[in-house]
Every structure is written in C-alpha cells, then in structure tokens.
Scaffold this motif. Structure first.
Motif, PDB file in Angstrom:
ATOM      1  N   ALA A  44      56.033  33.512  -2.071  1.00  0.00           N
ATOM      2  CA  ALA A  44      54.823  34.317  -2.213  1.00  0.00           C
ATOM      3  C   ALA A  44      54.834  35.073  -3.540  1.00  0.00           C
ATOM      4  O   ALA A  44      53.789  35.251  -4.181  1.00  0.00           O
ATOM      5  CB  ALA A  44      54.708  35.289  -1.045  1.00  0.00           C
ATOM      6  N   VAL A  45      56.035  35.513  -3.957  1.00  0.00           N
ATOM      7  CA  VAL A  45      56.140  36.210  -5.246  1.00  0.00           C
ATOM      8  C   VAL A  45      55.736  35.275  -6.382  1.00  0.00           C
ATOM      9  O   VAL A  45      54.951  35.635  -7.267  1.00  0.00           O
ATOM     10  CB  VAL A  45      57.576  36.727  -5.470  1.00  0.00           C
ATOM     11  CG1 VAL A  45      57.697  37.361  -6.858  1.00  0.00           C
ATOM     12  CG2 VAL A  45      57.964  37.723  -4.394  1.00  0.00           C
ATOM     13  N   ILE A  46      56.279  34.049  -6.346  1.00  0.00           N
ATOM     14  CA  ILE A  46      55.962  33.078  -7.401  1.00  0.00           C
ATOM     15  C   ILE A  46      54.469  32.758  -7.417  1.00  0.00           C
ATOM     16  O   ILE A  46      53.823  32.717  -8.473  1.00  0.00           O
ATOM     17  CB  ILE A  46      56.793  31.801  -7.197  1.00  0.00           C
ATOM     18  CG1 ILE A  46      58.285  32.119  -7.404  1.00  0.00           C
ATOM     19  CG2 ILE A  46      56.334  30.699  -8.152  1.00  0.00           C
ATOM     20  CD1 ILE A  46      59.205  30.986  -7.042  1.00  0.00           C
ATOM     21  N   GLU A  47      53.900  32.545  -6.222  1.00  0.00           N
ATOM     22  CA  GLU A  47      52.475  32.217  -6.137  1.00  0.00           C
ATOM     23  C   GLU A  47      51.618  33.372  -6.654  1.00  0.00           C
ATOM     24  O   GLU A  47      50.638  33.169  -7.374  1.00  0.00           O
ATOM     25  CB  GLU A  47      52.112  31.900  -4.686  1.00  0.00           C
ATOM     26  CG  GLU A  47      50.731  31.300  -4.504  1.00  0.00           C
ATOM     27  CD  GLU A  47      50.662  29.834  -4.929  1.00  0.00           C
ATOM     28  OE1 GLU A  47      49.621  29.209  -4.686  1.00  0.00           O
ATOM     29  OE2 GLU A  47      51.644  29.316  -5.508  1.00  0.00           O
ATOM     30  N   LEU A  48      52.005  34.594  -6.303  1.00  0.00           N
ATOM     31  CA  LEU A  48      51.236  35.757  -6.742  1.00  0.00           C
ATOM     32  C   LEU A  48      51.327  35.929  -8.258  1.00  0.00           C
ATOM     33  O   LEU A  48      50.332  36.279  -8.909  1.00  0.00           O
ATOM     34  CB  LEU A  48      51.746  37.013  -6.033  1.00  0.00           C
ATOM     35  CG  LEU A  48      51.009  38.324  -6.344  1.00  0.00           C
ATOM     36  CD1 LEU A  48      49.516  38.191  -6.096  1.00  0.00           C
ATOM     37  CD2 LEU A  48      51.598  39.468  -5.519  1.00  0.00           C
ATOM     38  N   ILE A  49      52.495  35.669  -8.820  1.00  0.00           N
ATOM     39  CA  ILE A  49      52.638  35.768 -10.277  1.00  0.00           C
ATOM     40  C   ILE A  49      51.770  34.722 -10.965  1.00  0.00           C
ATOM     41  O   ILE A  49      51.144  34.985 -12.003  1.00  0.00           O
ATOM     42  CB  ILE A  49      54.119  35.621 -10.684  1.00  0.00           C
ATOM     43  CG1 ILE A  49      54.905  36.858 -10.232  1.00  0.00           C
ATOM     44  CG2 ILE A  49      54.245  35.432 -12.193  1.00  0.00           C
ATOM     45  CD1 ILE A  49      56.398  36.755 -10.456  1.00  0.00           C
TER      46      ILE A  49
END
Length: 255
Positions: A44-49
């Motif tokens: 989710a962190v990668i997708e949000l970035i």
C-alpha cells in the motif's frame, strides 16, 4: 502492518489525502481488523507513493487510475502524451503571462514593441501627447490587419523621424491642434509639409512617403480617426491638395 497515519507519513501525504484516494477508488481500502482499525502493508505504501508521484506531476486523477493498471509500454506512451500536454500548457501559460504583463505597459497591450518604440520616440522628441495618441490609434488597426508588415512600417517611421524636419512637423502639428480651421498658420504649415514631402519623394521615391500597402477601406477608417481626433487635419489636407498632394494616411501626388 501500518495504521492510516503511518501509511500517510511513509508516503509523504496527509491522512485526508489517503481517504480521498480511497473515496475515488485509486487506493484500495482494506477491511478493518478486530480493533476496528484499517491496517496497511508495504504494498500500500508503494502504491500510494506511485499515486502521489503521478498526481504531483500534474497527471489528472482519472489518468492516474489508468496508468496504475498499464503495462510498461502503455505506461511509457501515456507518460509521453502527458508530457506533451504539459509542455503545451506551460507554453500557453507563458503566453498568458506575457499578455498580462503587457496590461501594465499601456501601448504594448495592442501594439508590437517596434511600434511602441516609435511612440516612445515621438514622446522623446517632445511631440504633444494628443498627437502621440493619434499616431497610436492609427497604428492599432494597421497592426491588426497587417501584422507581418507592421515591423517594416515601424522601421521606416523611425528612419523618417531621424529627419529633424519631420520631427519639427510633428511638434508643430501638436500646437496646431489648438488652432482654428481658418488660422493662417495652417497655410504656412501646409507650405512646409508640401515642400518636405516633395523633396523626400524626389530623393527616395513616392513609395517611401505614401506606400503603406493597406486596403482603401482601412485607409478611409484611419483618415476618419485623424479627422475626428484632430479637426485641423482636414483643413491641412485641403491645403496640401492645393499644393500637389492629397491624403493623410496615404500621401499621393495630385495628377
């Protein structure tokens, strides 16, 4: 597993932004755990970035969703298209800024720099501001109708203004604005103007003093502007015609 606050912190956005991306469907919203909290993993962190980076680059959110699902080739093509659009938008914004800047520059709003230079030169020569405005109002339709030739005409005008005699005529005509139509001084001014124009035409050719390459209806409009703004102009034209020249915007020899 991360809380929504931790997710936002790692990605460099606000919690409100995360919730907005949930609401728009850009970022999947996980189920709540037993404690009633939503927990996020590293994916989710990668997708949000990725979402933040695309949105920060000016990509509309509707396109962000499309790019997140694209394969590498589709992604590269879409980014190239977005880049072209952004470049065009930047160029248009630059043009708008230039137009806005000209709003503060008076004459430069509707006239090219070359013509503004002519008007500034007239002011520097001590020409009455009413004559400068008359000159400006004549240039405006010229520049609008024939922008490709305006630079050429402005260069010719600056060359002509280098002649002290023409500069003196401009100053004298400024004073003549306050003369009555029957003022005998107009006769003397007409004599001097006719003599000057004849000499220049003989030396440089009649095209130099009269050819502006403008259609007759526009010439008539510009003449009307002059006559309405400077009433002595009409009488001066009558006197010039008696001396072998006719016209205001376009001077021509009388046959």
């Amino acid at each position: 597993m991360l809380t929504i606050g931790e997710l936002a912190s790692y990605a460099g956005v606000t919690v409100r932004t995360v919730r907005h991306y949930h609401a728009t469907g850009l970022l999947p919203e996980p189920e709540r755990d037993r404690s009633g909290y939503r927990r996020y993993d590293g994916g989710a962190v990668i997708e949000l970035i990725r979402i933040r980076t695309l949105a920060g680059a000016g990509v509309p959110l509707a396109r962000v969703r499309e790019l997140l699902r694209a394969d590498p080739d589709e992604f590269a093509a879409a980014v190239a298209d977005i880049d072209r659009r952004l470049r065009a938008e930047i160029a248009e914004r630059r043009r708008r800024r230039e137009r806005i800047a000209r709003l503060t520059s008076g004459d430069g709003l509707v006239l090219p720099p070359e013509v503004v230079g002519v008007l500034d030169r007239l002011r520097a020569l001590g020409v009455d501001e009413r004559i400068v405005r008359l000159e400006r109002d004549g240039w405006i339709p010229l520049a609008a109708q024939a922008p490709e030739r305006t630079v050429e005409w402005a260069a010719r005008k600056r060359e002509q203004l280098a002649d002290p005699r023409l500069a003196d005529f401009y100053r004298t005509f400024g004073r003549a604005l306050d003369w009555a139509a029957g003022d005998p001084r107009l006769e003397g001014l007409a004599d001097r103007v006719a003599d000057y124009v004849t000499r220049v035409a003989d030396e440089r050719g009649e095209d130099y003093v009269g050819d502006i390459g403008v259609a007759p209806p526009l010439v008539a409009l510009m003449d009307a502007l002059a006559f309405d703004t400077a009433p002595p102009a009409r009488r001066l034209i009558e006197l010039l015609e008696e001396r072998g020249w006719t016209g205001w915007t376009r001077l021509e020899r009388v046959d």
